[in-house]
Design a protein around this motif. Structure first.
Motif, PDB file in Angstrom:
ATOM      1  N   MET A  15     -25.182 -15.766  10.916  1.00 58.66           N
ATOM      2  CA  MET A  15     -24.706 -14.408  10.648  1.00 58.66           C
ATOM      3  C   MET A  15     -23.407 -14.438   9.834  1.00 58.66           C
ATOM      4  O   MET A  15     -23.256 -13.723   8.835  1.00 58.66           O
ATOM      5  N   VAL A  16     -22.469 -15.283  10.254  1.00 58.46           N
ATOM      6  CA  VAL A  16     -21.170 -15.370   9.570  1.00 58.46           C
ATOM      7  C   VAL A  16     -21.332 -15.892   8.137  1.00 58.46           C
ATOM      8  O   VAL A  16     -20.666 -15.419   7.213  1.00 58.46           O
ATOM      9  N   ARG A  17     -22.227 -16.846   7.986  1.00 56.20           N
ATOM     10  CA  ARG A  17     -22.448 -17.412   6.653  1.00 56.20           C
ATOM     11  C   ARG A  17     -22.857 -16.302   5.687  1.00 56.20           C
ATOM     12  O   ARG A  17     -22.426 -16.269   4.533  1.00 56.20           O
ATOM     13  N   ARG A  18     -23.691 -15.390   6.162  1.00 57.93           N
ATOM     14  CA  ARG A  18     -24.114 -14.294   5.278  1.00 57.93           C
ATOM     15  C   ARG A  18     -23.034 -13.215   5.181  1.00 57.93           C
ATOM     16  O   ARG A  18     -22.686 -12.755   4.115  1.00 57.93           O
ATOM     17  N   LYS A  19     -22.518 -12.804   6.335  1.00 57.82           N
ATOM     18  CA  LYS A  19     -21.626 -11.646   6.372  1.00 57.82           C
ATOM     19  C   LYS A  19     -20.316 -11.911   5.641  1.00 57.82           C
ATOM     20  O   LYS A  19     -19.790 -11.035   4.956  1.00 57.82           O
ATOM     21  N   THR A  20     -19.761 -13.086   5.777  1.00 57.91           N
ATOM     22  CA  THR A  20     -18.432 -13.355   5.223  1.00 57.91           C
ATOM     23  C   THR A  20     -18.425 -14.464   4.169  1.00 57.91           C
ATOM     24  O   THR A  20     -17.839 -14.305   3.098  1.00 57.91           O
ATOM     25  N   GLY A  53     -26.244 -10.097   6.800  1.00 59.97           N
ATOM     26  CA  GLY A  53     -25.333 -10.524   7.858  1.00 59.97           C
ATOM     27  C   GLY A  53     -24.901  -9.350   8.725  1.00 59.97           C
ATOM     28  O   GLY A  53     -24.832  -9.463   9.949  1.00 59.97           O
ATOM     29  N   GLU A  54     -24.630  -8.225   8.092  1.00 65.20           N
ATOM     30  CA  GLU A  54     -24.239  -7.030   8.848  1.00 65.20           C
ATOM     31  C   GLU A  54     -25.378  -6.570   9.754  1.00 65.20           C
ATOM     32  O   GLU A  54     -25.153  -6.148  10.886  1.00 65.20           O
ATOM     33  N   VAL A  55     -26.593  -6.624   9.223  1.00 68.90           N
ATOM     34  CA  VAL A  55     -27.747  -6.207  10.027  1.00 68.90           C
ATOM     35  C   VAL A  55     -27.938  -7.172  11.201  1.00 68.90           C
ATOM     36  O   VAL A  55     -28.193  -6.751  12.335  1.00 68.90           O
ATOM     37  N   LEU A  56     -27.786  -8.470  10.927  1.00 72.69           N
ATOM     38  CA  LEU A  56     -27.887  -9.462  12.004  1.00 72.69           C
ATOM     39  C   LEU A  56     -26.840  -9.175  13.081  1.00 72.69           C
ATOM     40  O   LEU A  56     -27.128  -9.238  14.281  1.00 72.69           O
ATOM     41  N   GLN A  57     -25.631  -8.871  12.650  1.00 71.92           N
ATOM     42  CA  GLN A  57     -24.559  -8.570  13.590  1.00 71.92           C
ATOM     43  C   GLN A  57     -24.950  -7.377  14.485  1.00 71.92           C
ATOM     44  O   GLN A  57     -24.706  -7.378  15.684  1.00 71.92           O
ATOM     45  N   LEU A  58     -25.584  -6.401  13.844  1.00 67.29           N
ATOM     46  CA  LEU A  58     -26.018  -5.215  14.598  1.00 67.29           C
ATOM     47  C   LEU A  58     -27.112  -5.578  15.609  1.00 67.29           C
ATOM     48  O   LEU A  58     -27.083  -5.129  16.757  1.00 67.29           O
ATOM     49  N   THR A  59     -28.052  -6.413  15.182  1.00 65.26           N
ATOM     50  CA  THR A  59     -29.153  -6.737  16.087  1.00 65.26           C
ATOM     51  C   THR A  59     -28.709  -7.693  17.199  1.00 65.26           C
ATOM     52  O   THR A  59     -29.311  -7.729  18.264  1.00 65.26           O
ATOM     53  N   GLN A  60     -27.635  -8.455  16.925  1.00 63.54           N
ATOM     54  CA  GLN A  60     -27.128  -9.373  17.967  1.00 63.54           C
ATOM     55  C   GLN A  60     -26.157  -8.682  18.927  1.00 63.54           C
ATOM     56  O   GLN A  60     -25.695  -9.305  19.890  1.00 63.54           O
ATOM     57  N   ARG A  61     -25.849  -7.450  18.645  1.00 63.69           N
ATOM     58  CA  ARG A  61     -24.848  -6.734  19.432  1.00 63.69           C
ATOM     59  C   ARG A  61     -25.213  -6.713  20.913  1.00 63.69           C
ATOM     60  O   ARG A  61     -26.344  -6.402  21.276  1.00 63.69           O
TER      61      ARG A  61
END
Lengths: 334, 334
Positions: free
Chosen positions: A167-172, A146-154
């Motif tokens: 992303m949220v489902r994984r990250k949080t 999720g953190e990596v997805l957040q980075l790539t979606q930045r």
């Protein structure tokens, strides 16, 4: 029952978690307890331990330290990712204090995060239950994805709601769901109960992050304990912005795009974005989405036998959206 | 038997480890396989899998994938720390290629390191043996403690040999010792064999790092696959420098101190330090210390029943010091 009652119900255990956290970040390597203590004193709501402890009691586990130890595990993993997040985001304030990367440097934040991560797996090893290890290690992996997805979606304004939810489902949500499941595993719950609690945690976790992302827009620094409008500054594309982009006209979209792709002079831009969010009722939309997750989460556990602990899980679910938004909007126009 | 024979003896399994590494860093999150592959292609000697595979065969385990899976675990943990090291050190070259922090940014290096770390614990979960989890999680924790010690000792010219050895024992020896032990656990070896292999790995690991630290001074970039004299630049106080400071006169010490405490214009300083190291026979001293560790390591396993795998462990021990120094000094004056 309200949130404060939920906390009161496992107050003794939550205090024991605090003590165990302090005990477990002891190390003969001086920098480690120092930074860990700093982190730990920052507090946070301990929502994951609260859910884990409540779930274990719901499933009939009352005497023993296992939920306390595994609460340390999830809290250490959560803290490790906060430390690493601050490095990734170059944050300066976290929970109302200078963030550790500012105080000790990025190097120390990376390494102490690693320490908490490895320590958490050592605690799982001592707990000696492979089902716990399986759920926690799966949650950790998904959290990092999720953190990596957040980075790539930045700064990518083409991010869809679906991508954001994934992303949220994984990250949080993953670690929150796993906390609930761990409580059920410790309580030797039947499989259906265990998976119901996991799904409840997943939905609550989704709602939790949606409100976090909303508060980043509508709350102020002193309430958040960290700078407001940080996501806009860092280019994290969250639900309020995704919704705004879906509703805005071409000209407005172009302006938003300009604000998101720059990381300077954001504060003027933020005011404009907030105006547009009001115009398109983005706050209401985000709250409604979060409420949907809470409703689904409650449904997942509605069939479990009535108990004070079940009531507590309902109260926690309400807190996640209603209370947090309420305390933030008190006195405001909404 | 020589090192190449040791590799040849478990060639098939080492190839299987490479395939398993590739398989295990697959993720639907695009950046993760990309960076992991880049790391993996950088190669490295796979000394930890080599030791683990050899130890498991020594202990009679011949048919099954467990040593291959656990080799992935230790290699992932090792790779994760390399990624995070590069962020901490602001490295630019690793294994002869641009380091990942340069290519993808610090954020990605931190997160993909975390990913490999969490993935490694998921693989341990699948292996389903708590003794493996215990040794690996203990080694990980000690490894990170070693990294933190290294950070706190940075640029501190008062670092003693004892402090340095303590740091190396955690940073490098712990995971190598644990790799040997894991092989023994998988091979269901008796306790004495298991602990002998652990202690062998500990000693070999010490020697390995001592020679690494020596090569940083006496080797050239093209042989190292990373910039030479990096430790001096980064202010890592390793055995060659500690020995030099112990032998140097007051005036020389002052000069060295000046070089270590600055992080600019280091290259002139490096030449001076190398001259002094020759004057005080620091290279010979470091090699002799490493040889002592190798001798102790060999003693630990000398009582085990003779076998081709035992011969292999002796050959690996010799490689760690003699072959690596030899290949580096070929044609040089020493």
């Amino acid at each position: 029952m309200v949130f404060e009652d939920s906390v009161g119900l496992v107050k003794e255990e939550l205090d024991a978690v605090e003590a165990a956290l302090r005990k477990n970040f002891m190390s003969d390597v001086v920098m480690i307890p120092e930074i860990s203590r700093y982190l730990s004193e920052g507090g946070g709501k301990r929502i994951r331990p609260l859910l884990l402890l409540t779930a274990s009691k719901l499933c009939g586990y009352h005497n023993g330290d296992r939920p306390i130890n595994i609460s340390c595990v999830v809290e250490f993993i959560h803290s490790a990712t906060l430390l690493h997040d601050d490095v990734v985001d170059e944050a300066h304030i976290r929970r109302g204090k200078a963030s550790s990367n500012v105080k000790w440097g990025n190097e120390a934040s990376v390494l102490v995060g690693d320490y908490l991560f490895s320590k958490s797996f050592q605690l799982v090893a001592q707990d000696n239950d492979f089902r716990i290890l399986a759920t926690i290690s799966e949650a950790s992996r998904r959290l990092i994805e999720g953190e990596v997805l957040q980075l790539t979606q930045r700064r990518s304004i083409f991010t869809t709601e679906k991508e954001y939810f994934d992303m949220v489902r994984r990250k949080t949500a993953a670690l929150i769901a796993s906390s609930c499941q761990a409580g059920a595993i410790i309580g030797k719950a039947p499989e259906e109960t265990e998976s119901a609690l996991f799904r409840y945690g997943d939905q609550i976790g989704m709602a939790f992050q949606l409100i976090d992302d909303l508060l980043d827009y509508i709350s102020e620094e002193e309430k958040l304990g960290k700078p407001a409008r940080n996501d806009l500054r860092e280019g994290h594309i969250t639900l309020p912005l995704i919704r705004l982009l879906a509703r805005a006209g071409e000209k407005e979209k172009k302006m938003i795009k300009g604000i998101v792709s720059s990381d300077e002079g954001i504060m003027d831009g933020a005011a404009k974005v907030l105006d547009l969010m009001e115009k398109y009722a983005v706050v209401e939309y985000t709250i409604e989405k979060a409420r949907e997750f809470v409703r689904e989460g409650k449904k997942e556990i509605a069939g479990l036998p009535p108990s004070i602990y079940l009531d507590s899980l309902f109260a926690i679910a309400d807190y996640v959206v209603e209370k947090r938004v309420e305390s933030c909007l008190k006195g405001a126009s909404l």
